[in-house]
Scaffold this motif. Sequence first.
Motif, PDB file in Angstrom:
ATOM      1  N   SER A   1     -28.302 -30.644   8.776  1.00 30.14           N
ATOM      2  CA  SER A   1     -26.955 -30.491   9.298  1.00 30.14           C
ATOM      3  C   SER A   1     -26.575 -29.010   9.381  1.00 30.14           C
ATOM      4  O   SER A   1     -26.013 -28.556  10.389  1.00 30.14           O
ATOM      5  N   LEU A   2     -26.893 -28.249   8.353  1.00 32.08           N
ATOM      6  CA  LEU A   2     -26.595 -26.810   8.358  1.00 32.08           C
ATOM      7  C   LEU A   2     -27.390 -26.094   9.447  1.00 32.08           C
ATOM      8  O   LEU A   2     -26.870 -25.192  10.109  1.00 32.08           O
ATOM      9  N   MET A   3     -28.636 -26.505   9.662  1.00 32.67           N
ATOM     10  CA  MET A   3     -29.442 -25.911  10.743  1.00 32.67           C
ATOM     11  C   MET A   3     -28.828 -26.202  12.106  1.00 32.67           C
ATOM     12  O   MET A   3     -28.794 -25.330  12.981  1.00 32.67           O
ATOM     13  N   ARG A   4     -28.306 -27.425  12.302  1.00 31.75           N
ATOM     14  CA  ARG A   4     -27.649 -27.770  13.574  1.00 31.75           C
ATOM     15  C   ARG A   4     -26.398 -26.910  13.789  1.00 31.75           C
ATOM     16  O   ARG A   4     -26.141 -26.468  14.912  1.00 31.75           O
ATOM     17  N   ILE A   5     -25.642 -26.698  12.730  1.00 32.66           N
ATOM     18  CA  ILE A   5     -24.434 -25.869  12.839  1.00 32.66           C
ATOM     19  C   ILE A   5     -24.824 -24.445  13.246  1.00 32.66           C
ATOM     20  O   ILE A   5     -24.208 -23.845  14.139  1.00 32.66           O
TER      21      ILE A   5
ATOM     22  N   ILE B   1     -19.273 -20.683  -4.441  1.00 35.71           N
ATOM     23  CA  ILE B   1     -19.701 -22.007  -3.984  1.00 35.71           C
ATOM     24  C   ILE B   1     -20.492 -21.925  -2.680  1.00 35.71           C
ATOM     25  O   ILE B   1     -21.431 -22.677  -2.473  1.00 35.71           O
ATOM     26  N   VAL B   2     -20.119 -20.991  -1.795  1.00 28.89           N
ATOM     27  CA  VAL B   2     -20.750 -20.927  -0.478  1.00 28.89           C
ATOM     28  C   VAL B   2     -20.827 -19.480  -0.001  1.00 28.89           C
ATOM     29  O   VAL B   2     -19.945 -18.669  -0.291  1.00 28.89           O
ATOM     30  N   PHE B   3     -21.911 -19.191   0.711  1.00 28.43           N
ATOM     31  CA  PHE B   3     -22.105 -17.887   1.351  1.00 28.43           C
ATOM     32  C   PHE B   3     -22.492 -18.139   2.800  1.00 28.43           C
ATOM     33  O   PHE B   3     -23.378 -18.953   3.077  1.00 28.43           O
ATOM     34  N   VAL B   4     -21.821 -17.448   3.709  1.00 28.62           N
ATOM     35  CA  VAL B   4     -22.190 -17.458   5.117  1.00 28.62           C
ATOM     36  C   VAL B   4     -22.270 -16.009   5.561  1.00 28.62           C
ATOM     37  O   VAL B   4     -21.331 -15.239   5.336  1.00 28.62           O
ATOM     38  N   GLY B   5     -23.377 -15.644   6.153  1.00 23.74           N
ATOM     39  CA  GLY B   5     -23.537 -14.282   6.652  1.00 23.74           C
ATOM     40  C   GLY B   5     -24.216 -14.290   8.004  1.00 23.74           C
ATOM     41  O   GLY B   5     -25.151 -15.068   8.230  1.00 23.74           O
ATOM     42  N   VAL B   6     -23.736 -13.446   8.901  1.00 23.49           N
ATOM     43  CA  VAL B   6     -24.333 -13.341  10.230  1.00 23.49           C
ATOM     44  C   VAL B   6     -24.407 -11.873  10.650  1.00 23.49           C
ATOM     45  O   VAL B   6     -23.608 -11.047  10.212  1.00 23.49           O
TER      46      VAL B   6
ATOM     47  N   LEU C   1     -19.167 -26.321   8.620  1.00 22.67           N
ATOM     48  CA  LEU C   1     -19.756 -26.707   7.344  1.00 22.67           C
ATOM     49  C   LEU C   1     -18.776 -27.556   6.536  1.00 22.67           C
ATOM     50  O   LEU C   1     -19.146 -28.577   5.975  1.00 22.67           O
ATOM     51  N   LYS C   2     -17.509 -27.148   6.511  1.00 20.85           N
ATOM     52  CA  LYS C   2     -16.504 -27.861   5.712  1.00 20.85           C
ATOM     53  C   LYS C   2     -16.253 -29.281   6.212  1.00 20.85           C
ATOM     54  O   LYS C   2     -15.853 -30.149   5.439  1.00 20.85           O
ATOM     55  N   THR C   3     -16.475 -29.521   7.489  1.00 17.99           N
ATOM     56  CA  THR C   3     -16.145 -30.838   8.028  1.00 17.99           C
ATOM     57  C   THR C   3     -17.361 -31.671   8.432  1.00 17.99           C
ATOM     58  O   THR C   3     -17.252 -32.888   8.514  1.00 17.99           O
TER      59      THR C   3
ATOM     60  N   GLN D   1     -29.316 -12.421  12.633  1.00 23.22           N
ATOM     61  CA  GLN D   1     -29.642 -13.208  11.446  1.00 23.22           C
ATOM     62  C   GLN D   1     -28.477 -14.110  11.038  1.00 23.22           C
ATOM     63  O   GLN D   1     -27.312 -13.758  11.237  1.00 23.22           O
ATOM     64  N   ILE D   2     -28.820 -15.244  10.449  1.00 26.14           N
ATOM     65  CA  ILE D   2     -27.819 -16.141   9.855  1.00 26.14           C
ATOM     66  C   ILE D   2     -28.350 -16.556   8.493  1.00 26.14           C
ATOM     67  O   ILE D   2     -29.506 -16.949   8.365  1.00 26.14           O
ATOM     68  N   ARG D   3     -27.489 -16.476   7.493  1.00 27.16           N
ATOM     69  CA  ARG D   3     -27.820 -16.952   6.149  1.00 27.16           C
ATOM     70  C   ARG D   3     -26.685 -17.860   5.692  1.00 27.16           C
ATOM     71  O   ARG D   3     -25.526 -17.486   5.759  1.00 27.16           O
ATOM     72  N   VAL D   4     -27.039 -19.055   5.212  1.00 30.83           N
ATOM     73  CA  VAL D   4     -26.060 -19.987   4.671  1.00 30.83           C
ATOM     74  C   VAL D   4     -26.600 -20.494   3.337  1.00 30.83           C
ATOM     75  O   VAL D   4     -27.726 -20.991   3.273  1.00 30.83           O
ATOM     76  N   ILE D   5     -25.790 -20.349   2.312  1.00 33.90           N
ATOM     77  CA  ILE D   5     -26.123 -20.882   0.988  1.00 33.90           C
ATOM     78  C   ILE D   5     -24.954 -21.746   0.553  1.00 33.90           C
ATOM     79  O   ILE D   5     -23.799 -21.309   0.616  1.00 33.90           O
ATOM     80  N   HIS D   6     -25.236 -22.969   0.129  1.00 32.84           N
ATOM     81  CA  HIS D   6     -24.186 -23.828  -0.416  1.00 32.84           C
ATOM     82  C   HIS D   6     -24.676 -24.378  -1.740  1.00 32.84           C
ATOM     83  O   HIS D   6     -25.771 -24.921  -1.832  1.00 32.84           O
ATOM     84  N   ARG D   7     -23.845 -24.223  -2.752  1.00 31.28           N
ATOM     85  CA  ARG D   7     -24.208 -24.729  -4.068  1.00 31.28           C
ATOM     86  C   ARG D   7     -23.801 -26.185  -4.213  1.00 31.28           C
ATOM     87  O   ARG D   7     -22.854 -26.650  -3.579  1.00 31.28           O
ATOM     88  N   VAL D   8     -24.530 -26.892  -5.053  1.00 28.76           N
ATOM     89  CA  VAL D   8     -24.229 -28.276  -5.404  1.00 28.76           C
ATOM     90  C   VAL D   8     -24.249 -28.385  -6.920  1.00 28.76           C
ATOM     91  O   VAL D   8     -24.662 -27.472  -7.620  1.00 28.76           O
TER      92      VAL D   8
END
Length: 154
Positions: free
Chosen positions: A59-63, A91-96, A115-117, A75-82
């Motif tokens: 899902s994150l890759m599709r976004i 909790i979350v990192f988004v970088g572009v 990501l939130k929805t 570049q795109i970096r997305v980290i989400h903690r669980v």
Amino acid sequence: MISVQRDDFDHCEQYQALKEEADGDGAVVTFTGLVRDFNVQGSVSGIHIEHYPGMTEKSLMRICSEARKRWQLGQIRVIHRVGTIGPQEQIVFVGVTSKHRKSAFEACEFIIDYLKTSAPLWKQEGTSEGMKWVASKSSDQEAMDRWANTTNQS
């Protein structure tokens, strides 16, 4: 890079990695979300996030792929903690990265809004009455509606 993980992350390391991989891009935009210690009903002692392994990453890759269709990005970096995360923890990192700041800002906002929805992540908040599932907010849906009515930006 996409990561769904229990461990915390180092914001500075993530920014540095984006900068080093930027390949001549002129903009690096990041967003780091923290766990709030409050909600509309009162205080929050922490959160617990569950996810569907494999599906969440897809899902994150599709976004991110959709963001690339809308903006010229590097570049795109997305980290989400669980798992269980305490107040004021990351909790979350988004970088572009992008050649231009407008694209980078808009893409970063787009990714966090989607990501939130759209990502299969479920959150519970610790309240004085115990753990409570968190429902989506109308403001999150309004953000999604705005992007749905917006085409390629740059």
